[in-house]
Scaffold this motif. Structure first.
Motif, short mmCIF file in Angstrom:
data_model
loop_
_atom_site.label_atom_id
_atom_site.label_comp_id
_atom_site.label_asym_id
_atom_site.label_seq_id
_atom_site.Cartn_x
_atom_site.Cartn_y
_atom_site.Cartn_z
N GLU A 1 -3.91 -1.18 2.70
CA GLU A 1 -3.59 -1.59 4.08
C GLU A 1 -4.88 -1.70 4.90
OE1 GLU A 1 -0.76 0.87 6.11
OE2 GLU A 1 -0.88 -0.33 7.96
N SER B 1 0.84 -1.19 0.00
CA SER B 1 0.00 0.00 0.00
C SER B 1 0.88 1.25 0.00
CB SER B 1 -0.90 -0.02 1.24
OG SER B 1 -1.81 1.05 1.22
N VAL B 2 0.46 2.26 -0.74
CA VAL B 2 1.19 3.54 -0.73
C VAL B 2 0.45 4.55 0.14
CG1 VAL B 2 2.07 5.46 -2.13
CG2 VAL B 2 2.11 3.11 -3.04
N TYR B 3 -0.84 4.69 -0.10
CA TYR B 3 -1.61 5.74 0.59
C TYR B 3 -2.53 5.19 1.67
CZ TYR B 3 0.12 8.45 -3.29
OH TYR B 3 0.95 9.06 -4.20
N SER C 1 -2.19 -2.61 -3.62
CA SER C 1 -2.52 -1.59 -4.61
C SER C 1 -1.45 -1.64 -5.69
CB SER C 1 -2.60 -0.21 -3.96
OG SER C 1 -1.35 0.18 -3.47
N TYR D 1 -3.26 -1.47 -15.50
CA TYR D 1 -4.34 -1.62 -14.51
C TYR D 1 -4.11 -2.87 -13.65
CZ TYR D 1 -9.05 -2.50 -12.68
OH TYR D 1 -10.12 -2.75 -11.86
N GLY E 1 -6.55 -0.87 -7.96
CA GLY E 1 -5.95 -0.17 -9.09
C GLY E 1 -6.92 0.86 -9.62
C1 LIG Z 1 1.37 7.62 -8.54
C2 LIG Z 1 0.29 6.59 -8.75
C3 LIG Z 1 0.49 5.59 -9.69
C4 LIG Z 1 -0.51 4.62 -9.92
N1 LIG Z 1 -0.30 3.65 -10.87
C5 LIG Z 1 -1.28 2.75 -11.11
C6 LIG Z 1 -1.11 1.75 -12.13
O1 LIG Z 1 -0.10 1.67 -12.82
N2 LIG Z 1 -2.13 0.85 -12.31
C7 LIG Z 1 -3.28 0.88 -11.58
O2 LIG Z 1 -4.14 0.05 -11.81
N3 LIG Z 1 -3.46 1.82 -10.59
C8 LIG Z 1 -2.50 2.73 -10.36
N4 LIG Z 1 -2.68 3.69 -9.37
C9 LIG Z 1 -3.95 3.69 -8.60
C10 LIG Z 1 -3.82 3.08 -7.21
O3 LIG Z 1 -3.42 1.72 -7.27
C11 LIG Z 1 -5.18 3.19 -6.50
O4 LIG Z 1 -5.51 4.56 -6.35
C12 LIG Z 1 -5.20 2.50 -5.15
O5 LIG Z 1 -6.53 2.53 -4.65
C13 LIG Z 1 -4.26 3.14 -4.14
O6 LIG Z 1 -4.22 2.32 -2.99
P1 LIG Z 1 -3.27 2.65 -1.72
O7 LIG Z 1 -3.94 3.76 -0.96
O8 LIG Z 1 -3.24 1.39 -0.92
O9 LIG Z 1 -1.92 3.00 -2.22
C14 LIG Z 1 -1.71 4.66 -9.17
C15 LIG Z 1 -1.89 5.69 -8.22
C16 LIG Z 1 -0.91 6.65 -8.02
C17 LIG Z 1 -1.17 7.77 -7.03
#
Ligand SMILES: Cc1cc2nc3c(=O)[nH]c(=O)nc-3n(C[C@H](O)[C@H](O)[C@H](O)COP(=O)(O)O)c2cc1C
Length: 149
Positions: A16, A10-12, A57, A101, A93
């Protein structure tokens, strides 16, 4: 009831939080579910759980979030045969990213399959373009996945 190891990338925080909810839900169903904050091969795989759940994610361009990369690389390098270990992959994603995706989940699904794991059900893709409520998609998927263990 199964001993289920859960890892998340998870990034954001959305994946998580979802992983926490899915772990609690599995526990509520009577399983022994463990969520790993810093997953390592010894703890997650070599300890031989009954099943593995990956919740991740996607970042960058179809990439695995930094916190889960060391586990993925260790798995790829050590290449432990999983001998039919049941697994599931839930990927967050955004379909507006086109070809990448849910790429992180696809990478995990491909690797776990190559290692001889058993995909209990098709990986779930949760599209941030379509829903603000990942649990709404993931909980019904989890019901089916866990019932098939
Ligand atoms: C910088 C960035 C790059 C991303 N790249 C992709 C991607 O390549 N493919 C995809 O399906 N989603 C992509 N996403 C969408 C995230 O996977 C999605 O918003 C996810 O819900 C974030 O979950 P997290 O809060 O656990 O990180 C990206 C989002 C960001 C901000």
């Amino acid at each position: 009831m199964a001993r289920i190891h859960v890892v998340f990338g998870s990034v954001y925080g959305a994946a998580e939080q979802l992983a926490q909810t899915l772990t609690q839900t599995l526990t509520g169903k009577g399983h022994q579910a463990v969520l790993f904050d810093n997953p390592d091969l010894a703890g997650v795989i070599q300890d031989r759980p009954d099943a593995l759940l990956v919740v991740t994610s996607t970042t960058g361009q179809g990439d695995i979030p930094d916190n889960l990369v060391p586990f993925f690389v260790a798995l790829k390098d050590a290449f432990p045969m999983l001998n039919g270990l049941p697994y599931g992959v839930v990927t967050l994603g955004d379909s507006s990213y086109g070809d990448t995706y849910c790429g992180a989940g696809e990478q995990f699904d491909t690797l776990l399959d190559e290692l001889g794991g058993h995909a209990v059900s098709a990986p779930l893709k949760v599209d941030a373009c379509e829903t603000l409520d990942p649990e709404g998609d993931a909980l019904p998927w989890l019901d089916n996945w866990s019932a098939a263990l």
